[in-house]
Design a protein around this motif. Structure first.
Motif, PDB file in Angstrom:
ATOM      1  N   MET A   1       0.824  -1.218   0.000  1.00  0.00           N
ATOM      2  CA  MET A   1       0.000   0.000   0.000  1.00  0.00           C
ATOM      3  C   MET A   1       0.850   1.255   0.000  1.00  0.00           C
ATOM      4  O   MET A   1       0.524   2.226  -0.664  1.00  0.00           O
ATOM      5  N   ALA A   2       1.906   1.219   0.816  1.00  0.00           N
ATOM      6  CA  ALA A   2       2.747   2.404   0.912  1.00  0.00           C
ATOM      7  C   ALA A   2       3.535   2.584  -0.385  1.00  0.00           C
ATOM      8  O   ALA A   2       3.971   3.678  -0.698  1.00  0.00           O
ATOM      9  N   ARG A   3       3.736   1.507  -1.129  1.00  0.00           N
ATOM     10  CA  ARG A   3       4.560   1.547  -2.345  1.00  0.00           C
ATOM     11  C   ARG A   3       3.723   1.907  -3.577  1.00  0.00           C
ATOM     12  O   ARG A   3       4.156   2.680  -4.424  1.00  0.00           O
ATOM     13  N   ASP A   4       2.543   1.270  -3.661  1.00  0.00           N
ATOM     14  CA  ASP A   4       1.792   1.383  -4.912  1.00  0.00           C
ATOM     15  C   ASP A   4       0.994   2.678  -4.994  1.00  0.00           C
ATOM     16  O   ASP A   4       0.460   3.138  -3.992  1.00  0.00           O
ATOM     17  N   PRO A   5       0.874   3.242  -6.188  1.00  0.00           N
ATOM     18  CA  PRO A   5       0.004   4.414  -6.321  1.00  0.00           C
ATOM     19  C   PRO A   5      -1.453   3.995  -6.179  1.00  0.00           C
ATOM     20  O   PRO A   5      -1.864   2.952  -6.686  1.00  0.00           O
ATOM     21  N   LEU A   6      -2.197   4.787  -5.449  1.00  0.00           N
ATOM     22  CA  LEU A   6      -3.601   4.449  -5.173  1.00  0.00           C
ATOM     23  C   LEU A   6      -4.517   5.555  -5.667  1.00  0.00           C
ATOM     24  O   LEU A   6      -4.082   6.689  -5.879  1.00  0.00           O
ATOM     25  N   ASP A   7      -5.778   5.229  -5.817  1.00  0.00           N
ATOM     26  CA  ASP A   7      -6.805   6.251  -6.054  1.00  0.00           C
ATOM     27  C   ASP A   7      -7.557   6.562  -4.769  1.00  0.00           C
ATOM     28  O   ASP A   7      -8.027   7.665  -4.558  1.00  0.00           O
ATOM     29  N   LEU A   8      -7.731   5.521  -3.946  1.00  0.00           N
ATOM     30  CA  LEU A   8      -8.651   5.632  -2.813  1.00  0.00           C
ATOM     31  C   LEU A   8      -8.131   4.869  -1.609  1.00  0.00           C
ATOM     32  O   LEU A   8      -7.749   3.694  -1.723  1.00  0.00           O
ATOM     33  N   LEU A   9      -8.138   5.554  -0.456  1.00  0.00           N
ATOM     34  CA  LEU A   9      -7.854   4.870   0.809  1.00  0.00           C
ATOM     35  C   LEU A   9      -9.158   4.831   1.597  1.00  0.00           C
ATOM     36  O   LEU A   9      -9.800   5.872   1.801  1.00  0.00           O
ATOM     37  N   VAL A  10      -9.547   3.617   2.030  1.00  0.00           N
ATOM     38  CA  VAL A  10     -10.743   3.482   2.859  1.00  0.00           C
ATOM     39  C   VAL A  10     -10.290   3.145   4.275  1.00  0.00           C
ATOM     40  O   VAL A  10      -9.616   2.122   4.486  1.00  0.00           O
ATOM     41  N   ILE A  11     -10.652   3.996   5.227  1.00  0.00           N
ATOM     42  CA  ILE A  11     -10.277   3.757   6.627  1.00  0.00           C
ATOM     43  C   ILE A  11     -11.464   3.095   7.321  1.00  0.00           C
ATOM     44  O   ILE A  11     -12.557   3.653   7.366  1.00  0.00           O
ATOM     45  N   GLY A  12     -11.228   1.894   7.860  1.00  0.00           N
ATOM     46  CA  GLY A  12     -12.296   1.175   8.564  1.00  0.00           C
ATOM     47  C   GLY A  12     -12.857   0.064   7.703  1.00  0.00           C
ATOM     48  O   GLY A  12     -13.426   0.323   6.643  1.00  0.00           O
ATOM     49  N   ALA A  13     -12.667  -1.180   8.160  1.00  0.00           N
ATOM     50  CA  ALA A  13     -13.178  -2.334   7.406  1.00  0.00           C
ATOM     51  C   ALA A  13     -14.297  -3.006   8.168  1.00  0.00           C
ATOM     52  O   ALA A  13     -14.266  -4.190   8.475  1.00  0.00           O
ATOM     53  N   GLY A  14     -15.319  -2.225   8.512  1.00  0.00           N
ATOM     54  CA  GLY A  14     -16.588  -2.798   8.949  1.00  0.00           C
ATOM     55  C   GLY A  14     -17.411  -3.038   7.692  1.00  0.00           C
ATOM     56  O   GLY A  14     -16.881  -2.981   6.570  1.00  0.00           O
ATOM     57  N   SER A  15     -18.708  -3.294   7.876  1.00  0.00           N
ATOM     58  CA  SER A  15     -19.531  -3.561   6.697  1.00  0.00           C
ATOM     59  C   SER A  15     -19.487  -2.375   5.727  1.00  0.00           C
ATOM     60  O   SER A  15     -19.417  -2.568   4.503  1.00  0.00           O
ATOM     61  N   ALA A  16     -19.482  -1.144   6.259  1.00  0.00           N
ATOM     62  CA  ALA A  16     -19.527   0.033   5.382  1.00  0.00           C
ATOM     63  C   ALA A  16     -18.237   0.156   4.568  1.00  0.00           C
ATOM     64  O   ALA A  16     -18.273   0.244   3.336  1.00  0.00           O
ATOM     65  N   GLY A  17     -17.099   0.157   5.261  1.00  0.00           N
ATOM     66  CA  GLY A  17     -15.819   0.340   4.559  1.00  0.00           C
ATOM     67  C   GLY A  17     -15.520  -0.806   3.609  1.00  0.00           C
ATOM     68  O   GLY A  17     -15.038  -0.593   2.486  1.00  0.00           O
ATOM     69  N   ALA A  18     -15.790  -2.029   4.052  1.00  0.00           N
ATOM     70  CA  ALA A  18     -15.534  -3.186   3.187  1.00  0.00           C
ATOM     71  C   ALA A  18     -16.442  -3.114   1.956  1.00  0.00           C
ATOM     72  O   ALA A  18     -16.023  -3.437   0.841  1.00  0.00           O
TER      73      ALA A  18
END
Ligand SMILES: Cc1cc2nc3c(=O)[nH]c(=O)nc-3n(C[C@H](O)[C@H](O)[C@H](O)COP(=O)(O)OP(=O)(O)OC[C@H]3O[C@@H](n4cnc5c(N)ncnc54)[C@H](O)[C@@H]3O)c2cc1C
Length: 554
Positions: A1-18
């Motif tokens: 994650m720290a290496r690859d370019p991303l479009d979106l970071l989602v914080i929180g992997a409950g039902s909503a974030g997942a």
């Protein structure tokens, strides 16, 4: 994650974030999903496990919400038939009850109508005799009749996990035990986050042009990092699980507590029934919420009032869990994009997108709306087309690519698996059940139960470690299997053997093994704190009568 370019970071992997991560990945957005604990370890494994249209919203005249939730109920039954299954509920009406038989009849007709009469089955009104035939253990005195209606039940942490796995299968990166400590800002805009690997202490920076805050009851904490005001009012909900043979309920039962008139449920879960929930203002931080003796007394007294022969006592409680409802403070947020009273998607001045409120049932549609927003933002930033449509309405969740679970059960039975275990594996893994059966067949040591007398087998632990990213003992016992909640003693006696097995899979050394055991024992101690409180304060629980009106708080 720290290496690859991303479009979106989602914080929180409950039902909503997942759900957001899966939908985003399916639309081609390069997504990373992180959680400071295990996937689904927050509210999304502490619910009443119901995918419901929201019968009680009818009293609030919130037709739109009931309509939306009923639609989501249909979708989830279709895309995750292994994790979401129909459940019948009996709603008894007693003399003097707040909800009369006629009001219930009208409400349930409307409930079916708002689902376009496409719920599992239509409701049935029952007279006193019919109700007692269905649920003979219910208190007879004052009973007028009632109804049977339908809402599905679900495996909440595994529903969340299925979304995480779906996100991963569509190219998202996902990590549990990674905590956001700080948001990275450039020109006043959030451009990612500084994160800590909770298990190793390593820190990294994850960079992304868009960040979604899906941290449920923790949302205000992340908003504070972006200088945004608090928006949530947290209320606490506790459940207790007791042996079903003590309550002797056959179906799920909807009750109004004789203590305060609140609607609550008694719901079957294998050999157990759980009773819930309380609803009190939370006075502690989300990390420190626990089930108290008072919560347990409230739930047992309420259930005892309707199942008088059960005479439940605190010693009957096999396990208890508690969560915080991330409710929105009324009118605190005036965002034109707010889409319903139940949840809001708020874009702050720093560009942080917060998805707040809502419920498990509507996680998919909430995620769809959020990803629409994300796409609009990405389109503004880099000119990409914003018209990629969500496919989560129709594409099955991992394991859900199966029309008929009976076929999976039959296949497993042909492999020599008992009918009961075959059913358990099909419910837990859906179309992935054969992978677990193969593991068990490849190594007879893995075919036996983890805790004697309980269905889950050791092959499920290996599957959890290899395929479901379980990385702690608690992940295995609490969320990949539910032995923590189902086995008296929480599987503590088997914990050392499970740690040995996990150590072999993940290469843990002696120090890590000891740390895992200690951490699990700590979780058990924390979850059982109410026992000590009650031992000190309580002798016997009197049973109030359902007609008894408001009772003083225990
Ligand atoms: C008692 C109770 C019963 C309920 N029953 C039902 C029901 O039957 N049906 C229904 O539809 N809904 C129900 N709900 C509502 C439903 O459970 C919640 O709305 C839903 O689970 C919230 O999901 P979420 O993803 O928003 O939050 P959560 O599941 O809480 O997820 C938030 C995640 O964010 C993570 N996080 C927090 N801070 C950080 C950080 N700094 N860095 C990284 N990660 C972080 C947490 O670890 C957590 O896993 C119930 C709620 C409660 C409390």
């Amino acid at each position: 994650m720290a290496r690859d370019p991303l479009d979106l970071l989602v914080i929180g992997a409950g039902s909503a974030g997942a759900g957001v991560a899966r939908d985003a990945a399916m639309r081609g957005i390069r997504t990373a999903l992180i959680d400071k604990g295990d996937f689904g370890s927050g509210t999304s494994s502490r619910s009443s496990r119901l995918i419901h249209g929201g019968l009680r919203y009818l009293e609030l005249y919130d037709w739109k919400l009931v309509f939306e939730a009923s639609r989501e109920r249909r979708i989830l039954l279709r895309i995750a038939p292994h994790l979401v299954w129909p459940r019948s509920f009996l709603f008894p009406v007693y003399a003097g009850a707040r909800v009369s038989w006629w009001k219930l009849a009208a409400g349930l007709w409307l409930y079916d109508a708002l689902s376009l009469f496409r719920n599992v089955k239509r409701h049935q009104m029952l007279g006193k005799r019919g109700l007692l035939r269905a649920e003979p253990a219910l208190r007879e005195r004052g009973l007028k009749g009632g109804a049977r209606y339908f809402d599905p039940q679900c495996d909440d942490p595994r529903l969340t996990l299925a979304n995480v796995r779906g996100a991963y299968q569509h190219g998202a990166l996902a990590a549990n035990y990674v905590r956001v400590d700080r948001l990275e800002l450039a020109d006043g805009q959030v451009r990612g986050a500084r994160v800590t690997d909770v298990l190793t202490g390593e820190t990294h920076t994850v960079r992304s042009p868009v960040t979604v805050n899906a941290t449920g009851p923790w949302s205000d904490g992340i908003r504070a990092l972006a200088g945004e005001p608090a928006a949530l009012r947290l209320t606490k909900g506790a459940h207790v699980a007791v042996p079903r043979e003590r309550l002797r309920n056959r179906e799920a039962v909807t009750l109004t507590s004789p203590i305060d008139g609140r609607v609550m449920f008694v719901v079957p879960w294998g050999a157990l029934s759980y009773i819930g929930t309380t609803d009190t203002d939370a006075e502690v931080e989300p990390d420190n919420v626990t089930v108290t003796g008072e919560d347990v007394v409230y739930l047992l007294r309420s259930a005892n009032a309707f199942f008088p022969d059960s005479r439940l006592q605190p010693e009957d409680v096999v396990s208890a869990w508690v969560g915080l409802r991330p409710l929105l403070k009324p009118d605190d947020l005036r965002d034109p994009g707010a889409v319903s009273r139940e949840h809001r998607i708020v874009e702050g001045p720093t560009g942080l997108i917060s998805l707040m409120g809502g419920k498990l049932t509507t996680y998919r549609s909430m995620a769809e709306e959020t990803v629409n927003r994300v796409l609009e933002r990405l389109s503004r930033l880099d000119g990409r087309p914003a018209n990629a449509r969500s496919r989560t309405r129709t594409e099955p969740l991992p394991g859900g690519e199966v029309r008929d679970l009976a076929l999976l059960v039959a296949d497993a039975k042909r492999e020599g698996v008992s009918a009961e275990l075959a059913e358990h594996l099909a419910r837990t893994y859906g179309s992935e059940a054969p992978a677990v059966v193969r593991l068990a067949r490849s190594n007879p040591d893995l075919a036996g139960p983890i805790v004697p007398g309980h269905l889950p087998i050791k092959a499920q632990l290996v599957h959890g470690l290899r395929r479901e990213m379980a990385v702690t003992l608690g992940d295995l016992l609490i969320r990949r299997t539910h032995l923590f909640h189902e086995a008296p003693g929480h599987g503590v006696a088997q914990a050392p053997a499970i740690v040995d097995l996990a150590a072999e899979e993940l290469g843990w050394d002696a120090a890590r093994k000891a740390a895992e055991l200690a951490r699990y024992l700590d979780e058990v101690r924390q979850a059982a704190g109410f026992r000590t409180q009650l031992r000190e304060r309580l002798r016997k629980i009197p049973a109030p009568s359902p007609e008894g009106g408001a009772e003083p708080a225990p």
